[in-house]
Design an enzyme around this catalytic site. Structure first.
Site, PDB file in Angstrom:
ATOM      1  CB  ALA A 114      25.106 -21.336  74.468  1.00  0.00           C
ATOM      2  NE  ARG A 116      20.945 -23.342  75.427  1.00  0.00           N
ATOM      3  CZ  ARG A 116      22.103 -23.959  75.620  1.00  0.00           C
ATOM      4  NH1 ARG A 116      22.854 -24.303  74.574  1.00  0.00           N
ATOM      5  NH2 ARG A 116      22.535 -24.244  76.840  1.00  0.00           N
ATOM      6  CE1 TYR A 117      20.102 -19.729  77.162  1.00  0.00           C
ATOM      7  CE2 TYR A 117      22.398 -20.416  77.193  1.00  0.00           C
ATOM      8  CZ  TYR A 117      21.080 -20.607  77.569  1.00  0.00           C
ATOM      9  OH  TYR A 117      20.746 -21.694  78.342  1.00  0.00           O
ATOM     10  CB  ILE A 118      24.375 -14.460  71.383  1.00  0.00           C
ATOM     11  CG1 ILE A 118      24.930 -15.663  70.610  1.00  0.00           C
ATOM     12  CG2 ILE A 118      25.008 -14.372  72.758  1.00  0.00           C
ATOM     13  CD1 ILE A 118      26.435 -15.632  70.415  1.00  0.00           C
TER      14      ILE A 118
END
Length: 852
Positions: A114, A116-118
């Protein structure tokens, strides 16, 4: 009171006109603002906005992709999902975006984590070649609150480097990615006025046939293949993928082909991580070479790609070739470099102008003019008049803005003014201006140096991944697995795969052609079906291959009910399916008395027993089919007898009457052929084999089956002579010594290792199959004379496992081999059967003396 909603005020509009305008507006929007990239920067609008947003946020650190996507939505009037997907696609190409975290896997097709994680930031390459606000043309964003670039000033053929796919309204684009270094070399060649060629290069590697690429224009075609290696006799491994194919999709296709019976595998394993590794385990009865061809024929191990280079030029979509796109990109880069130089020159001239003005202002103490002035205008006017005597050598007239800057000079700067430093600064500016002017006067050379510098800084690690090869055409009928059992009911005249209670004749594939011969002399070819009626009294049924000239049919037949008997030999190389061909005679009552199908042109001996008659001296005739010429299937044949025949018996099995096959090796497609392409290996028959020897010290004997593959690089690939001694010089890395050995190969198809040392520094220096080879040893010591060795005299023939004799201990600089030219193989005498000019005449010398 005014009447509300009066119908008199309404006007009529045709719906067709509205639809026409609206559809045109929509089509233009999709083509220009969504699907098709600009030729100048190579970006679709969403990609351009992502790059602009990343530059806006750039501070050298990684940013959350969610933050970048949110910032991009200021410019892109669509949802965050489409922006994220577009950004992931750019990041996976490893050119413009420096990624951190799970960005998916191009091999397996796994999606990225997602947003928001990368995290992401621009690469140094992107910062250098993609952005320059001074040369960027801007427009308002969709809501009018921000400025966004019309095109980014990309100084590189980025469109061809990344490739692109898009579907608009009424048109689409599909431009293949190309190699980074090859694009730079092509740009340099264009600037030098030289020709160049560009071919795609894929991150997934694989092999590519570009013979019909057509420079990327519409109508061209590419064939992309997976790279398949043979691990051992029962295991194949896919190590590289075709373009756009993931391991998951490919495995699904392989499993489906196996379920349909097109191929036959035991199991499949996917060990892919950072590199592709799909292991395919085969059954013991499956040929690895044939299975590789079957994977190409029936799965996505080979795909066809139709390129279509459509780009936006100005405000219009245009279909161009890859070469034309490269030329326009390169010319656009040159124009940007010129614009940057002109801007730089203007900035340097401004710096020089003010530095000179400042020098005049301070050295001549013109700041004293400020005293006694009661307004700004008076100060500016006084300084302007004071400067007039000193402005003759300036590049332009003194403007009010210049005077304002002079009055704003800090007092400390004036008090600490250093004349020498000022002169040095002016001289340095003049040197830079001269350099920029030189670059402008030699713009092409400057652009070439720019491309070379880009390649030097960023070209390392961007070598070609996709191997360019010309592919052979695979005949699917030759590699399909025999997955169907075929049956025949000879009496009733039915054939097919569903007649399980009747006679089983062979196994075949469901794409084979079936040939049948009936007792009445009728031949017919049909497709494999569950049940097909081909006529009663079937004599022979078999699998038919197109252009098969080596399968020869021998037959004896009677013409009509009471006519004479003829014999003929023929091959069936081409036909029309489901058409009945009379091979005996059109006369009613014609009948075949003897028939045989011979896969290698065998010619047997038969005994023809005649019915008793007072006119016949002997009632038995022996016929050797090898005395009969092979003719066309429509040939009437040679007369056997005019008397009644009781029966025909096989007396002696036949041997092949065909001449040995001439086999060539085509290095372009790395395959054998019998059509004369490539290097002639020799004349092959029976159990003849081909010898291959590679650099690892491995010798292998293979059959001369045209389905065999020879994808590796070999030191030797030739027809094997069992009596020919193999000579070898190899270096033992563990003992640091050269050895010589001579040996004979054993007659088996397994791999035979003749270099005993497995040390990583060991290597084969020379291997040959010619007698009389000599070696000249050049030593590392300059004072030591070269030494000559006759290999045949140096060592006798030993076993293949023997280490050999060490022949030199001193350090060797080089070994020069002298190899006598091998005598070409003599063409064997061809077996020529007798022919008769008149097919109806008796075969003299065979049966002529049997009649009274």
């Amino acid at each position: 009171m005014k009447e509300q909603n009066s119908h008199k005020e309404e006007t009529l509009k045709k719906l067709s006109g509205l639809y026409k305008d609206w559809f045109l507006d929509y089509a233009s929007y999709v083509i220009l603002d969504r699907a098709i990239p600009s030729i100048y920067d190579g970006f679709k609008p969403v990609q351009r906005r992502i790059m602009h947003s990343m530059r806006e946020l750039e501070d050298g650190r990684y940013n959350k992709v969610a933050n970048i996507v949110g910032n991009t939505m200021k410019y892109h009037p669509h949802g965050d999902a489409s922006i994220t997907d577009a950004m992931v696609q750019i990041g996976q190409k490893e050119l413009l975006i420096d990624t951190q975290g799970n960005w998916g896997n191009i091999y397996t097709g796994d999606s990225a984590a997602a947003a928001r994680y990368i995290e992401a930031r621009l690469t140094p390459f992107a910062l250098e070649v993609v952005f320059n606000p001074k040369t960027t043309h801007w427009t308002k964003s969709y809501d009018g609150r921000n400025n966004e670039p019309i095109d980014l000033p990309v100084k590189f053929p980025l469109l061809l480097a990344q490739g692109v796919e898009g579907i608009g309204v009424g048109l689409s684009t599909k431009i293949m990615p190309h190699n980074f270094n090859e694009l730079i070399e092509a740009s340099i060649a264009h600037l030098k006025g030289k020709k160049f060629e560009l071919y795609p290069d894929f991150m997934t590697g694989g092999m590519l046939d570009v013979s019909n690429y057509n420079d990327g224009e519409r109508g061209g075609r590419l064939r992309s293949r997976a790279k398949i290696i043979q691990k051992d006799k029962h295991t194949l491994c896919i190590t590289e993928l075709p373009y756009g194919i993931t391991t998951g999709n490919l495995i699904d296709k392989i499993i489906k082909a196996n379920e349909k019976g097109k191929i036959k595998i035991k199991k499949i394993e996917d060990n892919t991580s950072d590199e592709v590794e799909i292991n395919i385990h085969l059954n013991n009865d499956v040929s690895p070479d044939k299975m590789i061809d079957a994977l190409y024929a029936f799965t996505d191990c080979e795909i066809s790609i139709s390129p279509n280079a459509c780009v936006i030029v100005g405000d219009k979509p245009m279909f161009l070739s890859v070469s034309e796109i490269l030329k326009q990109n390169t010319d656009f880069t040159v124009s940007l470099l010129k614009k940057e130089l002109e801007i730089e020159l203007g900035e340097l001239e401004e710096k020089w102008h003010f530095a000179s003005l400042e020098k005049i202002f301070i050295e001549n103490e013109l700041y004293q003019e400020i005293k006694g002035k009661d307004s700004k205008e008076a100060v500016y006017d006084a300084i302007g008049k004071a400067l007039e005597p000193f402005t003759k050598n300036l590049m332009r007239a003194v403007a009010t803005e210049d005077i304002i800057r002079l009055t704003e000079l800090p007092f400390m700067r004036i008090s600490r003014y250093d004349r020498d430093k000022a002169l040095e600064n002016i001289a340095a500016l003049e040197g830079k201006m001269e350099q920029v002017k030189y670059h402008l006067d030699n713009l092409i050379a400057f652009a070439i140096d720019y491309f070379k510098n880009i390649q030097k800084k960023y070209g390392k690690g961007k070598e070609r991944r996709t191997e360019l090869r010309i592919f052979d055409t695979i005949d699917a009928t030759k590699v399909a697995v025999a997955n169907e059992k075929f049956y025949v009911n000879r009496t009733e005249g039915f054939i097919g795969t569903a007649l399980k209670k009747d006679e089983h004749v062979f196994d075949c594939s469901d794409i084979d052609d079936i040939i049948t011969f009936r007792k009445d002399g009728i031949m017919q070819i049909t497709k494999v079906e569950p049940k097909t009626f081909v006529g009663k009294d079937i004599l022979h049924v078999g699998v038919w291959k197109k252009n098969d000239s080596r399968t020869v049919y021998n037959m004896i037949y009677r013409e009509g009910k009471t006519g004479p008997y003829y014999m003929k030999r023929f091959a069936v190389t081409s036909i029309t399916r489901n058409t009945e061909y009379p091979l005996a005679s059109d006369k009613k009552g014609s009948e075949i008395l003897y028939f045989s199908a011979n896969p290698n042109g065998e010619a047997e001996v038969v005994s023809v027993l005649l019915k008793p008659s007072a006119r016949i001296r002997k009632n038995k005739i022996e016929i050797d089919f090898s005395d009969l010429a092979i003719k066309g299937r429509n040939s009437k044949g040679n007369l056997v007898t005019k008397y009644a025949v009781k029966k025909v018996d096989l007396k002696e099995e036949g041997v092949s009457t065909l001449a040995p096959r001439k086999i060539w090796f085509d290095d372009t497609v790395r395959r054998l052929n019998a059509e004369g392409r490539g290097t002639l290996l020799g004349y092959f028959k029976g159990d003849d084999k081909i010898l291959t020897i590679n650099t690892k010290g491995e010798a292998r004997l293979t059959s001369f089956d045209l389905m065999n593959r020879f994808d590796d690089e070999y030191l030797i690939l030739e027809k094997w002579n069992p009596e020919q001694v193999v000579s070898c010089i190899y270096y033992d890395g563990e003992k640091d010594i050269y050895y010589i050995k001579r040996f004979l190969l054993e007659n088996h198809l397994n791999s035979q290792i003749f270099m005993p040392s497995e040390h990583p520094k060991s290597f084969v220096e020379f291997v040959g199959t010619t007698d009389g080879c000599t070696a000249e040893i050049i030593f590392s010591k300059k004072d030591k004379e070269p030494e000559f060795i006759n290999i045949d005299e140096f060592i006798s023939v030993k076993g293949i496992k023997a280490m050999g004799n060490q022949f030199i201990k001193e350090k060797v600089k080089s070994i020069n081999m002298s190899v006598p030219e091998k005598e070409p193989e003599k063409e064997p005498e061809e077996i020529i059967a007798p022919t008769n000019s008149n097919d109806e005449s008796p075969a003299e010398g065979i049966i002529g003396d049997l009649f009274e």
